[in-house]
Write a protein that holds these residues in place. Structure first.
Motif, PDB file in Angstrom:
ATOM      1  N   PHE A 197       0.828  -1.205   0.000  1.00 57.05           N
ATOM      2  CA  PHE A 197       0.000   0.000   0.000  1.00 57.05           C
ATOM      3  C   PHE A 197       0.865   1.259   0.000  1.00 57.05           C
ATOM      4  CE2 PHE A 197      -2.564   3.342   2.030  1.00 57.05           C
ATOM      5  CZ  PHE A 197      -3.615   3.371   1.124  1.00 57.05           C
ATOM      6  N   LEU A 248     -16.315  13.201   2.639  1.00 54.41           N
ATOM      7  CA  LEU A 248     -15.137  13.538   1.838  1.00 54.41           C
ATOM      8  C   LEU A 248     -14.258  14.583   2.528  1.00 54.41           C
ATOM      9  CD1 LEU A 248     -15.979  13.768  -1.964  1.00 54.41           C
ATOM     10  CD2 LEU A 248     -14.177  12.462  -0.840  1.00 54.41           C
ATOM     11  N   MET A 279     -20.317   4.844   4.167  1.00 54.20           N
ATOM     12  CA  MET A 279     -20.299   3.967   2.992  1.00 54.20           C
ATOM     13  C   MET A 279     -21.722   3.556   2.614  1.00 54.20           C
ATOM     14  SD  MET A 279     -17.382   4.069   1.923  1.00 54.20           S
ATOM     15  CE  MET A 279     -17.104   5.594   2.777  1.00 54.20           C
TER      16      MET A 279
END
Ligand code: HEM
Length: 208
Positions: free
Chosen positions: A31, A104, A154
């Protein structure tokens, strides 16, 4: 809205594929190397600027459209708004979109801004130094409230996509009797699978 929405859908798919590397049992190596590439590659940086521009256009357009719809309707609200003929997600795109936007802002502050402008721990792989964004994500995803927030948000992303995906095709005139069923099925599958996998990342990291 449809064009920017479709671009953001594509972004989500790529972002998820990258983020799933967080679940690799390699201490964050894959990652971190991926994130370093994504945040320094000049071509990706151009796409990233486009991405932010599209988010902004999508939000501004949504506000303008909502205002226009309200003024076109006049002072009298629709008598029938429970909408038996439309899914509740389509009547609540504004509130769902606002939730996604709040997510966000928090998300970009904690990860993106930290990665680009903050003090970051570093880690060495094969003699090269990388910013250790994995450890930052891991730190946040060990806070119960933060994991809960991500799972909740989500769900909002999923419901927003549930209507938005097929709606974008319709707005662009890309609907056809023959393909409408397929577009709707793919859209609904995307709206369930992608947010589910996004939500799974913090949950699995929390319990790991
Ligand atoms: C488990 C869930 C998620 C994780 C772990 C995650 C992680 C990250 C990280 C580490 C960055 C900073 C990377 C960098 O700038 O190099 C980032 C950027 C970003 N994330 Fe996420 N993300 C997740 C979900 C989402 C979702 C659901 C959205 C949209 C609704 C989103 C939108 C963005 C955006 C717009 C950026 C900035 C990308 C750019 O530079 O263009 N992320 N994310």
């Amino acid at each position: 809205m449809a064009l920017t929405g479709l671009f953001l859908i594509l972004f989500l798919a790529v972002h998820l594929a990258g983020n799933l590397q967080l679940l690799k049992a390699d201490g964050g190596r894959s990652f971190n190397i991926y994130a370093e590439f994504m945040s320094t590659n000049p071509l990706i940086q151009i796409v990233s600027k486009g991405n932010f521009a599209f988010i902004l256009i999508h939000v501004i357009w949504a506000i303008l459209l909502t205002r226009q719809n309200k003024s076109a309707r006049g002072p009298v609200a629709y008598a029938e708004s429970s909408g038996k003929s439309s899914h509740w997600t389509s009547r609540n795109m504004g509130i769902l979109g606002t939730l996604v936007l709040v997510f966000l802002v928090v998300h970009l502050k904690d990860f993106w801004a930290q990665m680009h402008f903050g003090q970051m721990p570093t880690v060495d792989y094969d003699g090269k130094t990388y910013r250790d964004i994995y450890s930052l994500v891991d730190l946040w995803f060990h806070k119960e409230w933060y994991v809960g927030l991500y799972v909740f948000c989500m769900a909002a992303v999923g419901f927003h996509l549930y209507h938005g995906f097929a709606s974008a095709f319709q707005t662009l005139g890309l609907n056809h009797l023959k393909y409408n069923g397929l577009i709707q099925t793919v859209g609904r599958a995307f709206a369930i699978v992608v947010p589910f996998l996004f939500a799974l990342i913090p949950v699995l990291m929390y319990f790991n």
